[in-house]
Design an enzyme around this catalytic site. Structure first.
Site, PDB file in Angstrom:
ATOM      1  N   SER A 181       0.811  -1.215   0.000  1.00  0.00           N
ATOM      2  CA  SER A 181       0.000   0.000   0.000  1.00  0.00           C
ATOM      3  C   SER A 181       0.845   1.265   0.000  1.00  0.00           C
ATOM      4  CB  SER A 181      -0.942   0.009   1.209  1.00  0.00           C
ATOM      5  OG  SER A 181      -1.844  -1.073   1.152  1.00  0.00           O
ATOM      6  N   HIS A 223       0.216   3.373   4.698  1.00  0.00           N
ATOM      7  CA  HIS A 223      -0.635   4.071   3.733  1.00  0.00           C
ATOM      8  C   HIS A 223      -0.373   5.575   3.770  1.00  0.00           C
ATOM      9  CE1 HIS A 223      -2.626   0.286   4.699  1.00  0.00           C
ATOM     10  NE2 HIS A 223      -3.379   0.402   3.612  1.00  0.00           N
TER      11      HIS A 223
END
Length: 361
Positions: free
Chosen positions: A235, A300
């Site tokens: 991610s 993230h």
């Protein structure tokens, strides 16, 4: 031919002689290159044309000074949009579609359309997808997706674990594992739909830099802000690419001519938000292997920060040299400072704070 108009070998010819040369031999040139040459002649205020600029164009290379010259003369280039081209093959329409999806300036779209040869193909994103997500988990582990509830989860040599942070490869190789089929699926979809077109336009070097910078920033962000948690998934790199692309669209909204751009942004944001929300929920969900928690979601956020800083600068202009951009050096310096800070944090902070870390796998 230009040498005939430059007997003193100065490297320049007058714009009038240059125009007469184009009128005489323009039919032998590619129409797109002829348009750019005419724009170059129109925009030049010094009354002379550099021979090297002509060579750069004919060899599909552009110096920064040449780019600035043709940008000033884009009135002629914009007279016929690339969308108005007819009779294109399927591959040509695909290249045109990619140009309008990623480039905000018509002059760059025409240049990309004219010069793109698919050699080399977008190998980096495809290779990362196959090797990282399928080949390793499918062949070595005999499982196409390694769930975080699987007994081999913590014993894998690839994921980042706070107790094993001295093994530097883990700050990169954690992208080879995913916390379930939905985690893998969303990352694969975003990576291929966004990463491959971006690599087709900007090349493997730039896109791989953004991707890897996001991956490293993601694991380092976890080691600083969520010090007890492991990390899996790609991610960080995916969010760096997607956030850079979305930020580039927003910053050049009027110039982006891609169809349904608002809908595309909404879908991308919904997918990212869903995956991020799932990561937050999983992080605070009771662990299947206490006292080790589930993977962190901070990777993230690290990827997003890389995307809206370094990524935006890299994707902002097509083929413009990064060393000529002041913001590039500013954001690169900030990134390097963060990496150095995180390294020292990993060396000293864990022992100074006397944290109770989960046992090593």
């Amino acid at each position: 031919l230009l040498s005939q108009f430059d007997p003193d070998n100065t490297g320049y010819i007058s714009t009038e002689k240059f125009r007469s040369l184009l009128q005489r031999h323009g039919s032998e040139l590619d129409p797109h290159k002829l348009e750019v040459l005419l724009a170059l002649a129109d925009s030049n205020s010094e009354g002379r044309i550099c021979y090297q600029d002509f060579v750069n164009l004919m060899s599909n290379k552009r110096s920064n000074s040449f780019r600035q010259a043709i940008l000033q003369g884009n009135r002629r280039l914009c007279s016929k949009a690339l969308l108005e081209e007819t009779g294109l093959s399927l591959s040509q329409r695909l290249i045109r579609h990619v140009a309008y999806e990623t480039l905000p300036r018509e002059i760059d779209r025409k240049w990309y359309y004219d010069s793109y040869t698919c050699c080399p193909p977008p190998w980096f994103m495809i290779t990362i997808t196959i090797v990282a997500f399928f080949l390793y988990n499918g062949v070595v582990l005999d499982r196409f997706v390694l769930q975080v509830s699987h007994p081999l989860y913590l014993k894998n040599a690839l994921l980042y674990h706070p107790q094993l942070r001295a093994q530097a490869w883990r700050y990169l190789t954690y992208i080879f594992m995913h916390a379930g089929i939905e985690h893998l699926g969303l990352n694969v979809v975003l990576q291929l739909l966004v990463g491959v077109p971006l690599e087709m336009v900007h090349g493997a070097a730039r896109i791989s830099f953004v991707y890897i910078a996001g991956v490293v920033a993601g694991s380092l962000a976890v080691s600083v802000a969520d010090m007890r948690a492991p990390v899996v998934g790609s991610s960080g790199g995916v969010y760096a690419l997607v956030s850079a692309h979305l930020a580039n669209i927003v910053m050049n909204w009027s110039g982006m001519k891609c169809q349904f751009k608002l809908l595309r942004m909404a879908v991308a944001l919904i997918c990212m938000s869903f995956e991020f929300g799932r990561a937050v929920w999983l992080r605070f969900h009771p662990s299947a292997y206490p006292p080790c928690p589930h993977p962190s979601f901070m990777a993230h956020l690290g990827g997003v920060m890389v995307g809206i800083t370094l990524g935006v600068i890299i994707l902002r202009n097509y083929e413009q040299r990064l060393q000529d951009q002041t913001l590039w050096w500013i954001f690169l310096s900030i990134y390097v400072i963060f990496v150095l800070f995180a390294i020292f944090w990993n060396i000293f902070a864990y022992s100074l704070l006397d944290l109770k870390l989960p046992p090593p796998p």
